[in-house]
Motif scaffolding. Structure first.
Motif, PDB file in Angstrom:
ATOM      1  N   SER A 198      -9.344  -2.195  -2.649  1.00  0.00           N
ATOM      2  CA  SER A 198     -10.724  -2.927  -3.194  1.00  0.00           C
ATOM      3  C   SER A 198     -11.052  -4.141  -2.000  1.00  0.00           C
ATOM      4  CB  SER A 198     -10.582  -3.609  -4.398  1.00  0.00           C
ATOM      5  OG  SER A 198      -9.643  -4.639  -4.306  1.00  0.00           O
ATOM      6  N   ARG A 199     -10.236  -4.608  -1.151  1.00  0.00           N
ATOM      7  CA  ARG A 199     -10.411  -5.798  -0.793  1.00  0.00           C
ATOM      8  C   ARG A 199     -10.461  -5.450   1.113  1.00  0.00           C
ATOM      9  NH1 ARG A 199      -8.745 -11.452  -2.780  1.00  0.00           N
ATOM     10  NH2 ARG A 199      -9.432 -10.800  -4.943  1.00  0.00           N
TER      11      ARG A 199
ATOM     12  N   VAL B 110      -7.745  -4.768   2.679  1.00  0.00           N
ATOM     13  CA  VAL B 110      -6.426  -5.556   3.259  1.00  0.00           C
ATOM     14  C   VAL B 110      -5.521  -4.599   3.869  1.00  0.00           C
ATOM     15  CG1 VAL B 110      -4.719  -7.195   3.023  1.00  0.00           C
ATOM     16  CG2 VAL B 110      -6.964  -7.623   1.727  1.00  0.00           C
TER      17      VAL B 110
ATOM     18  N   GLU C 216      -4.672 -13.007  -9.153  1.00  0.00           N
ATOM     19  CA  GLU C 216      -4.637 -12.095  -7.829  1.00  0.00           C
ATOM     20  C   GLU C 216      -6.094 -12.237  -7.315  1.00  0.00           C
ATOM     21  OE1 GLU C 216      -3.201  -7.601  -7.444  1.00  0.00           O
ATOM     22  OE2 GLU C 216      -4.721  -8.113  -8.987  1.00  0.00           O
ATOM     23  N   GLN C 217      -7.038 -12.171  -8.184  1.00  0.00           N
ATOM     24  CA  GLN C 217      -8.614 -12.099  -7.528  1.00  0.00           C
ATOM     25  C   GLN C 217      -8.894 -13.702  -6.789  1.00  0.00           C
ATOM     26  OE1 GLN C 217     -10.485  -9.736  -7.056  1.00  0.00           O
ATOM     27  NE2 GLN C 217      -8.666  -8.570  -7.902  1.00  0.00           N
TER      28      GLN C 217
ATOM     29  N   GLN D 289      -5.437  -3.196  -4.849  1.00  0.00           N
ATOM     30  CA  GLN D 289      -5.947  -4.592  -4.286  1.00  0.00           C
ATOM     31  C   GLN D 289      -6.159  -4.448  -2.793  1.00  0.00           C
ATOM     32  OE1 GLN D 289      -6.928  -7.239  -5.453  1.00  0.00           O
ATOM     33  NE2 GLN D 289      -6.186  -8.921  -4.532  1.00  0.00           N
TER      34      GLN D 289
ATOM     35  N   SER E 204      -7.528   0.356   6.536  1.00  0.00           N
ATOM     36  CA  SER E 204      -7.597  -0.683   6.814  1.00  0.00           C
ATOM     37  C   SER E 204      -7.731  -1.102   8.342  1.00  0.00           C
ATOM     38  CB  SER E 204      -6.728  -1.750   6.097  1.00  0.00           C
ATOM     39  OG  SER E 204      -6.900  -1.505   4.646  1.00  0.00           O
TER      40      SER E 204
ATOM     41  N   ARG F  37      -6.559 -14.618  -1.450  1.00  0.00           N
ATOM     42  CA  ARG F  37      -6.905 -13.769  -0.251  1.00  0.00           C
ATOM     43  C   ARG F  37      -5.761 -13.644   0.597  1.00  0.00           C
ATOM     44  NH1 ARG F  37     -10.733 -12.761  -3.031  1.00  0.00           N
ATOM     45  NH2 ARG F  37     -12.475 -13.662  -2.826  1.00  0.00           N
TER      46      ARG F  37
END
Length: 161
Positions: free
Chosen positions: A109-110, A112, A83-84, A106, A157, A87
């Motif tokens: 943290s990103r 998105v 998963e990490q 996810q 986001s 992208r």
């Protein structure tokens, strides 16, 4: 686009959620998008040859409904590593279970964008299994809070972009 579909219900289960995810993944892939389905692992044999990638985590059957699988994605190191490495441009949570929670984590943290869709009558489902109005009410509140979090992730986001 790189699109992540997080679901607690996927092949070989042939329920409404699983069917929707298969159709979304197939249609988006056919339009040239890079699609990933993140879901519980099953041991039903070959799942290759799909136009999208499956990223799964260790799971086990649920006693009241053995056709369904459950697990904790964050406890599976292979899943977390995979998963990490990926992208995503957008994350779509199809269910509020442990896979849905991984989607929220996810996306947050990103940074998105994330969307969540509501596919089931959760109050009725919990009530049918537990025979308890109180547990069904607690379950429905949890589901409402999960989708509220999806909205917050989407808003944050979108505003950051």
């Amino acid at each position: 686009m790189k699109i992540a579909l997080y679901t607690d219900s996927f092949l070989p289960i042939v329920d409404g959620v699983g069917r929707v995810v298969v159709q979304y993944a197939s249609a988006l892939s056919a339009r040239g998008h890079e699609v990933y389905v993140l879901c519980p692992q099953t041991d039903t044999g070959f799942r290759g040859g799909l136009p999208y990638e499956i990223v799964d985590y260790v799971s086990s059957s649920l006693p009241p409904a053995p056709q369904y699988r459950a697990g904790v994605p964050m406890l599976d190191a292979n899943f977390r590593n995979r998963e990490q490495m990926l992208r995503f441009d957008i994350i779509h949570a199809h269910s509020p279970g442990t896979t849905g929670l991984a989607a929220v984590r996810q996306a947050r943290s990103r940074g998105v964008p994330m969307v969540g869709t509501f596919h089931s009558k959760y109050y009725d489902d919990v009530r049918r299994v537990t025979h308890s109005d109180a547990l069904a009410t607690v379950g429905a509140r949890y589901v409402a809070e999960f989708y509220r979090n999806c909205t917050e992730v989407w808003t944050v986001s979108r505003n950051a972009a």
